[in-house]
Every structure is written in structure tokens, then in C-alpha cells.
Design a protein around this motif. Structure first.
Motif, mmCIF file in Angstrom:
data_model
loop_
_atom_site.group_PDB
_atom_site.id
_atom_site.type_symbol
_atom_site.label_atom_id
_atom_site.label_comp_id
_atom_site.label_asym_id
_atom_site.label_seq_id
_atom_site.Cartn_x
_atom_site.Cartn_y
_atom_site.Cartn_z
ATOM 1 N N PHE A 10 0.198 -0.797 22.394
ATOM 2 C CA PHE A 10 1.206 -1.489 20.194
ATOM 3 C C PHE A 10 0.218 -2.286 19.964
ATOM 4 C CE2 PHE A 10 4.816 -0.830 23.312
ATOM 5 C CZ PHE A 10 5.690 -0.209 21.937
ATOM 6 N N ARG A 11 0.025 -1.093 18.072
ATOM 7 C CA ARG A 11 -0.259 -2.373 17.230
ATOM 8 C C ARG A 11 0.218 -2.646 16.535
ATOM 9 N NH1 ARG A 11 -0.780 2.880 16.288
ATOM 10 N NH2 ARG A 11 -0.398 3.917 14.218
ATOM 11 N N LYS A 12 0.101 -3.801 15.724
ATOM 12 C CA LYS A 12 0.966 -4.473 14.640
ATOM 13 C C LYS A 12 -0.116 -3.544 13.313
ATOM 14 C CE LYS A 12 0.589 -8.926 14.091
ATOM 15 N NZ LYS A 12 0.758 -10.329 13.648
ATOM 16 N N SER A 13 1.152 -3.088 12.484
ATOM 17 C CA SER A 13 1.227 -2.674 11.220
ATOM 18 C C SER A 13 0.519 -3.783 10.378
ATOM 19 C CB SER A 13 2.860 -2.237 10.532
ATOM 20 O OG SER A 13 2.967 -2.294 9.757
ATOM 21 N N SER A 14 -0.005 -2.558 9.398
ATOM 22 C CA SER A 14 -1.214 -3.617 8.186
ATOM 23 C C SER A 14 -0.600 -4.033 7.223
ATOM 24 C CB SER A 14 -2.149 -3.066 8.002
ATOM 25 O OG SER A 14 -1.554 -1.479 7.879
ATOM 26 N N TYR A 15 0.683 -3.942 6.965
ATOM 27 C CA TYR A 15 1.333 -4.096 6.042
ATOM 28 C C TYR A 15 2.680 -5.603 7.131
ATOM 29 C CZ TYR A 15 0.558 -0.357 3.487
ATOM 30 O OH TYR A 15 -0.155 0.749 2.499
ATOM 31 N N SER A 16 2.773 -5.737 8.111
ATOM 32 C CA SER A 16 3.396 -7.166 8.748
ATOM 33 C C SER A 16 2.627 -8.304 7.772
ATOM 34 C CB SER A 16 3.492 -6.846 9.993
ATOM 35 O OG SER A 16 3.298 -6.094 10.840
ATOM 36 N N SER A 17 3.509 -9.283 7.621
ATOM 37 C CA SER A 17 2.984 -10.275 6.973
ATOM 38 C C SER A 17 2.292 -11.123 7.743
ATOM 39 C CB SER A 17 5.313 -11.387 7.110
ATOM 40 O OG SER A 17 4.402 -12.349 6.520
ATOM 41 N N PRO A 18 1.518 -11.720 7.316
ATOM 42 C CA PRO A 18 0.212 -12.994 7.260
ATOM 43 C C PRO A 18 0.975 -14.219 8.577
ATOM 44 C CG PRO A 18 0.166 -12.885 5.293
ATOM 45 C CD PRO A 18 1.369 -11.979 5.990
ATOM 46 N N HIS A 20 3.539 -13.656 10.554
ATOM 47 C CA HIS A 20 4.306 -13.057 11.988
ATOM 48 C C HIS A 20 5.698 -12.589 11.197
ATOM 49 C CE1 HIS A 20 0.398 -13.659 13.527
ATOM 50 N NE2 HIS A 20 0.686 -14.991 13.634
ATOM 51 N N GLN A 21 6.189 -12.080 10.250
ATOM 52 C CA GLN A 21 7.667 -12.169 10.137
ATOM 53 C C GLN A 21 7.677 -10.753 9.855
ATOM 54 O OE1 GLN A 21 8.471 -14.913 6.983
ATOM 55 N NE2 GLN A 21 8.869 -16.848 8.851
ATOM 56 N N ASP A 22 9.194 -10.385 10.316
ATOM 57 C CA ASP A 22 9.093 -9.409 9.640
ATOM 58 C C ASP A 22 8.108 -8.188 10.724
ATOM 59 O OD1 ASP A 22 11.462 -9.579 8.436
ATOM 60 O OD2 ASP A 22 10.314 -10.497 6.064
ATOM 61 N N CYS A 23 7.798 -7.981 11.642
ATOM 62 C CA CYS A 23 6.531 -7.668 11.805
ATOM 63 C C CYS A 23 7.221 -6.233 12.936
ATOM 64 C CB CYS A 23 5.907 -8.554 12.452
ATOM 65 S SG CYS A 23 4.422 -9.944 11.749
ATOM 66 N N VAL A 24 6.098 -5.272 12.383
ATOM 67 C CA VAL A 24 6.239 -4.231 13.092
ATOM 68 C C VAL A 24 4.787 -2.829 14.036
ATOM 69 C CG1 VAL A 24 7.001 -1.190 12.692
ATOM 70 C CG2 VAL A 24 8.331 -2.836 11.896
ATOM 71 N N GLU A 25 5.532 -3.603 15.557
ATOM 72 C CA GLU A 25 4.621 -2.440 15.984
ATOM 73 C C GLU A 25 4.780 -0.877 16.335
ATOM 74 O OE1 GLU A 25 3.232 -6.586 18.707
ATOM 75 O OE2 GLU A 25 3.955 -5.109 19.185
ATOM 76 N N VAL A 26 3.398 -0.324 16.715
ATOM 77 C CA VAL A 26 3.896 1.003 16.755
ATOM 78 C C VAL A 26 2.592 1.402 17.429
ATOM 79 C CG1 VAL A 26 3.300 3.378 15.670
ATOM 80 C CG2 VAL A 26 4.421 1.481 14.412
ATOM 81 N N ALA A 27 3.209 2.347 18.227
ATOM 82 C CA ALA A 27 2.078 3.350 19.744
ATOM 83 C C ALA A 27 2.451 4.602 19.585
ATOM 84 C CB ALA A 27 2.455 2.128 21.057
#
Length: 65
Positions: A10-18, A20-27
Motif C-alpha cells: 500500500f501507498r498513501k494517496s498524495s492528496y491525503s492530509s499532511p 494524517h487525517q482523511d488518508c487513503v492508501e492504495v495497492a
């Protein structure tokens, strides 16, 4: 689902909050894309066919959703 997800990278979305709130990860795997909530990894992930995930991202970027 931790055992099932152990093979996923998994990698964290580049649009995620700095903060660490509202973070989405994609693999990405051959043919599918797995998505999970960073703050609730223990709840597992959902998978989409790669073509559907790509269409979703295109619509987001084009501001169609």
C-alpha cells in the motif's frame, strides 16, 4: 484481513492530509486495485477491477464526481 493484505504494498494517496487525517492508501496488483483507510487498517480493504479504479480517478481529476 491482515494476513490477506500482507502481500499488498500500500501507498498513501498524495492528496491525503499532511496531519494524517482523511488518508487513503492504495495497492495495485495485476488486474485489481485495493483501497483502505489509513486510520482503520485493521478493518481491511476493498478491491476494484483496475479498469474501474482508473475510470474513477479520471472522473475525479476531471471533476465529474
Amino acid at each position: 484481513m491482515p494476513d490477506e493484505a500482507s502481500h499488498l504494498k500500500f501507498r498513501k494517496s498524495s492528496y491525503s492530509s499532511p496531519r494524517h487525517q482523511d488518508c487513503v492508501e492504495v495497492a495495485d496488483t495485476p488486474g485489481t486495485s485495493a483501497v483502505r483507510d489509513t486510520q482503520n487498517r485493521h478493518l481491511g480493504h476493498i478491491e476494484f477491477p483496475s479498469t474501474e479504479w482508473a475510470a474513477f480517478l479520471r472522473d475525479i481529476k476531471a471533476d465529474r464526481l
